[in-house]
Design an enzyme around this catalytic site. Structure first.
Site, PDB file in Angstrom:
ATOM      1  N   HIS A  17       0.841  -1.203   0.000  1.00  0.00           N
ATOM      2  CA  HIS A  17       0.000   0.000   0.000  1.00  0.00           C
ATOM      3  C   HIS A  17       0.878   1.257   0.000  1.00  0.00           C
ATOM      4  CE1 HIS A  17      -2.961  -2.748   2.257  1.00  0.00           C
ATOM      5  NE2 HIS A  17      -3.395  -2.644   1.012  1.00  0.00           N
ATOM      6  N   LYS A  41     -17.710  -6.708   7.485  1.00  0.00           N
ATOM      7  CA  LYS A  41     -16.370  -7.274   7.350  1.00  0.00           C
ATOM      8  C   LYS A  41     -15.657  -7.264   8.697  1.00  0.00           C
ATOM      9  CE  LYS A  41     -12.549  -6.968   4.087  1.00  0.00           C
ATOM     10  NZ  LYS A  41     -12.000  -6.251   2.943  1.00  0.00           N
ATOM     11  N   ARG A  90      -1.995  -6.740  -7.818  1.00  0.00           N
ATOM     12  CA  ARG A  90      -0.954  -7.746  -7.553  1.00  0.00           C
ATOM     13  C   ARG A  90      -1.037  -8.924  -8.515  1.00  0.00           C
ATOM     14  NH1 ARG A  90      -1.510 -10.366  -2.614  1.00  0.00           N
ATOM     15  NH2 ARG A  90      -3.699  -9.860  -2.692  1.00  0.00           N
ATOM     16  N   SER A 127      -2.697  -7.711   3.148  1.00  0.00           N
ATOM     17  CA  SER A 127      -3.202  -7.490   4.506  1.00  0.00           C
ATOM     18  C   SER A 127      -3.710  -8.789   5.112  1.00  0.00           C
ATOM     19  CB  SER A 127      -4.325  -6.446   4.495  1.00  0.00           C
ATOM     20  OG  SER A 127      -3.817  -5.186   4.171  1.00  0.00           O
TER      21      SER A 127
END
Length: 151
Positions: A17, A41, A90, A127
Protein backbone atom coordinates in the site's frame (compact mmCIF):
# COMPACT_ATOMS: atom_id res chain seq x y z
CA UNK A 1 -4.91 20.24 -9.20
CA UNK A 2 -4.97 16.46 -9.58
CA UNK A 3 -6.57 14.70 -6.63
CA UNK A 4 -7.06 10.97 -6.14
CA UNK A 5 -8.63 8.62 -3.65
CA UNK A 6 -6.70 5.49 -2.68
CA UNK A 7 -9.44 3.34 -1.14
CA UNK A 8 -9.17 0.16 0.86
CA UNK A 9 -9.69 -1.53 4.18
CA UNK A 10 -5.98 -1.28 5.04
CA UNK A 11 -6.20 -3.82 7.85
CA UNK A 12 -3.28 -3.29 8.20
CA UNK A 13 -1.59 -0.87 5.77
CA UNK A 14 1.30 -2.82 4.19
CA UNK A 15 4.51 -2.00 2.33
CA UNK A 16 2.56 -2.69 -0.86
CA UNK A 17 0.00 0.00 0.00
CA UNK A 18 2.81 2.37 0.93
CA UNK A 19 4.51 1.79 -2.42
CA UNK A 20 1.30 2.58 -4.31
CA UNK A 21 0.80 5.84 -2.40
CA UNK A 22 4.38 6.99 -2.90
CA UNK A 23 4.21 6.22 -6.62
CA UNK A 24 0.84 7.99 -6.96
CA UNK A 25 2.41 11.12 -5.47
CA UNK A 26 4.74 11.29 -8.48
CA UNK A 27 1.79 12.27 -10.71
CA UNK A 28 -0.93 13.42 -8.28
CA UNK A 29 -0.98 16.67 -6.32
CA UNK A 30 -3.00 15.14 -3.50
CA UNK A 31 -3.89 11.61 -2.40
CA UNK A 32 -6.67 10.89 0.06
CA UNK A 33 -6.29 7.48 1.64
CA UNK A 34 -9.90 6.40 2.14
CA UNK A 35 -10.54 3.68 4.66
CA UNK A 36 -13.79 2.05 3.65
CA UNK A 37 -15.96 1.03 6.58
CA UNK A 38 -17.94 -2.13 6.02
CA UNK A 39 -19.75 -3.32 9.15
CA UNK A 40 -20.13 -6.78 7.61
CA UNK A 41 -16.37 -7.27 7.35
CA UNK A 42 -14.39 -8.48 10.35
CA UNK A 43 -11.24 -6.46 10.84
CA UNK A 44 -8.23 -6.91 13.10
CA UNK A 45 -7.86 -3.22 13.94
CA UNK A 46 -10.75 -0.83 14.65
CA UNK A 47 -11.30 1.85 12.02
CA UNK A 48 -10.05 4.67 14.26
CA UNK A 49 -6.81 2.79 14.92
CA UNK A 50 -6.20 2.22 11.18
CA UNK A 51 -6.82 5.91 10.45
CA UNK A 52 -4.38 6.96 13.18
CA UNK A 53 -1.65 4.48 12.19
CA UNK A 54 -1.70 5.71 8.58
CA UNK A 55 -1.89 9.39 9.60
CA UNK A 56 1.13 8.87 11.84
CA UNK A 57 3.00 7.22 8.98
CA UNK A 58 2.40 10.18 6.64
CA UNK A 59 2.49 12.98 9.24
CA UNK A 60 5.27 14.77 7.33
CA UNK A 61 3.59 14.54 3.91
CA UNK A 62 1.08 17.40 3.52
CA UNK A 63 -0.23 16.05 0.20
CA UNK A 64 -1.69 12.99 1.92
CA UNK A 65 -4.77 12.88 4.10
CA UNK A 66 -6.52 9.91 5.67
CA UNK A 67 -10.27 9.57 6.18
CA UNK A 68 -12.73 6.80 6.94
CA UNK A 69 -15.89 6.63 4.86
CA UNK A 70 -19.02 4.55 4.33
CA UNK A 71 -20.90 4.00 1.12
CA UNK A 72 -19.64 3.87 -2.43
CA UNK A 73 -16.07 4.88 -3.16
CA UNK A 74 -17.18 6.97 -6.18
CA UNK A 75 -19.52 8.96 -3.94
CA UNK A 76 -16.68 9.56 -1.46
CA UNK A 77 -14.38 10.61 -4.32
CA UNK A 78 -17.01 13.00 -5.71
CA UNK A 79 -17.63 14.52 -2.27
CA UNK A 80 -13.89 15.17 -1.91
CA UNK A 81 -13.49 16.59 -5.43
CA UNK A 82 -11.23 13.75 -6.55
CA UNK A 83 -11.16 12.97 -10.25
CA UNK A 84 -9.28 9.70 -9.88
CA UNK A 85 -9.27 6.47 -7.94
CA UNK A 86 -5.92 4.74 -7.47
CA UNK A 87 -5.83 0.96 -7.14
CA UNK A 88 -2.93 -1.46 -6.71
CA UNK A 89 -2.85 -4.66 -8.74
CA UNK A 90 -0.95 -7.75 -7.55
CA UNK A 91 -2.44 -10.50 -9.72
CA UNK A 92 -4.44 -11.12 -12.89
CA UNK A 93 -7.43 -11.84 -10.65
CA UNK A 94 -7.03 -8.38 -9.08
CA UNK A 95 -6.90 -6.86 -12.56
CA UNK A 96 -10.12 -8.53 -13.72
CA UNK A 97 -11.99 -7.42 -10.61
CA UNK A 98 -10.65 -3.86 -10.71
CA UNK A 99 -11.39 -3.52 -14.43
CA UNK A 100 -15.07 -4.32 -13.80
CA UNK A 101 -15.31 -1.88 -10.88
CA UNK A 102 -13.48 0.83 -12.84
CA UNK A 103 -15.96 0.50 -15.73
CA UNK A 104 -18.94 0.81 -13.36
CA UNK A 105 -17.38 3.75 -11.50
CA UNK A 106 -16.71 5.60 -14.76
CA UNK A 107 -20.32 5.06 -15.88
CA UNK A 108 -21.70 6.19 -12.52
CA UNK A 109 -19.57 9.28 -12.01
CA UNK A 110 -17.05 9.88 -14.77
CA UNK A 111 -14.24 9.23 -12.28
CA UNK A 112 -11.28 7.44 -13.83
CA UNK A 113 -9.40 4.61 -12.14
CA UNK A 114 -5.63 4.40 -12.40
CA UNK A 115 -4.20 0.93 -11.86
CA UNK A 116 -0.68 0.66 -10.51
CA UNK A 117 0.94 -2.72 -10.75
CA UNK A 118 2.68 -3.91 -7.62
CA UNK A 119 6.43 -4.00 -7.61
CA UNK A 120 7.50 -7.64 -8.23
CA UNK A 121 9.09 -8.09 -4.81
CA UNK A 122 5.84 -7.05 -3.10
CA UNK A 123 3.32 -9.25 -4.94
CA UNK A 124 3.11 -11.77 -2.10
CA UNK A 125 2.36 -9.14 0.56
CA UNK A 126 -1.29 -8.75 1.49
CA UNK A 127 -3.20 -7.49 4.51
CA UNK A 128 -4.84 -10.91 4.77
CA UNK A 129 -1.49 -12.66 5.18
CA UNK A 130 -0.26 -10.01 7.63
CA UNK A 131 -3.41 -10.45 9.75
CA UNK A 132 -2.90 -14.21 9.79
CA UNK A 133 0.70 -13.78 10.91
CA UNK A 134 -0.47 -11.39 13.65
CA UNK A 135 -3.01 -13.97 14.79
CA UNK A 136 -0.17 -16.43 15.37
CA UNK A 137 2.06 -13.90 17.10
CA UNK A 138 4.61 -13.57 14.30
CA UNK A 139 6.73 -10.51 13.62
CA UNK A 140 5.12 -8.62 10.72
CA UNK A 141 7.54 -5.68 10.55
CA UNK A 142 9.09 -6.90 7.26
CA UNK A 143 5.67 -6.43 5.62
CA UNK A 144 4.90 -2.98 7.03
CA UNK A 145 6.24 0.44 5.99
CA UNK A 146 9.27 1.56 7.94
CA UNK A 147 8.12 3.43 11.03
CA UNK A 148 4.62 1.93 11.15
CA UNK A 149 3.79 0.75 14.62
CA UNK A 150 1.40 -2.13 15.24
CA UNK A 151 0.10 -2.06 18.80
Amino acid sequence: MLKAIFPGTFDPFTIGHYSVVKRALTFMDEVIIGIGVNDGKRTWFPTEKRVQMIRDLFKDEPRISVEAYTGLTVDFASERGAGFIIRGIRTVRDFEYEETIADINRKLSGIETILLFTEPELTSVSSTIVRELLQYGKDVTPFLPEGMKIE
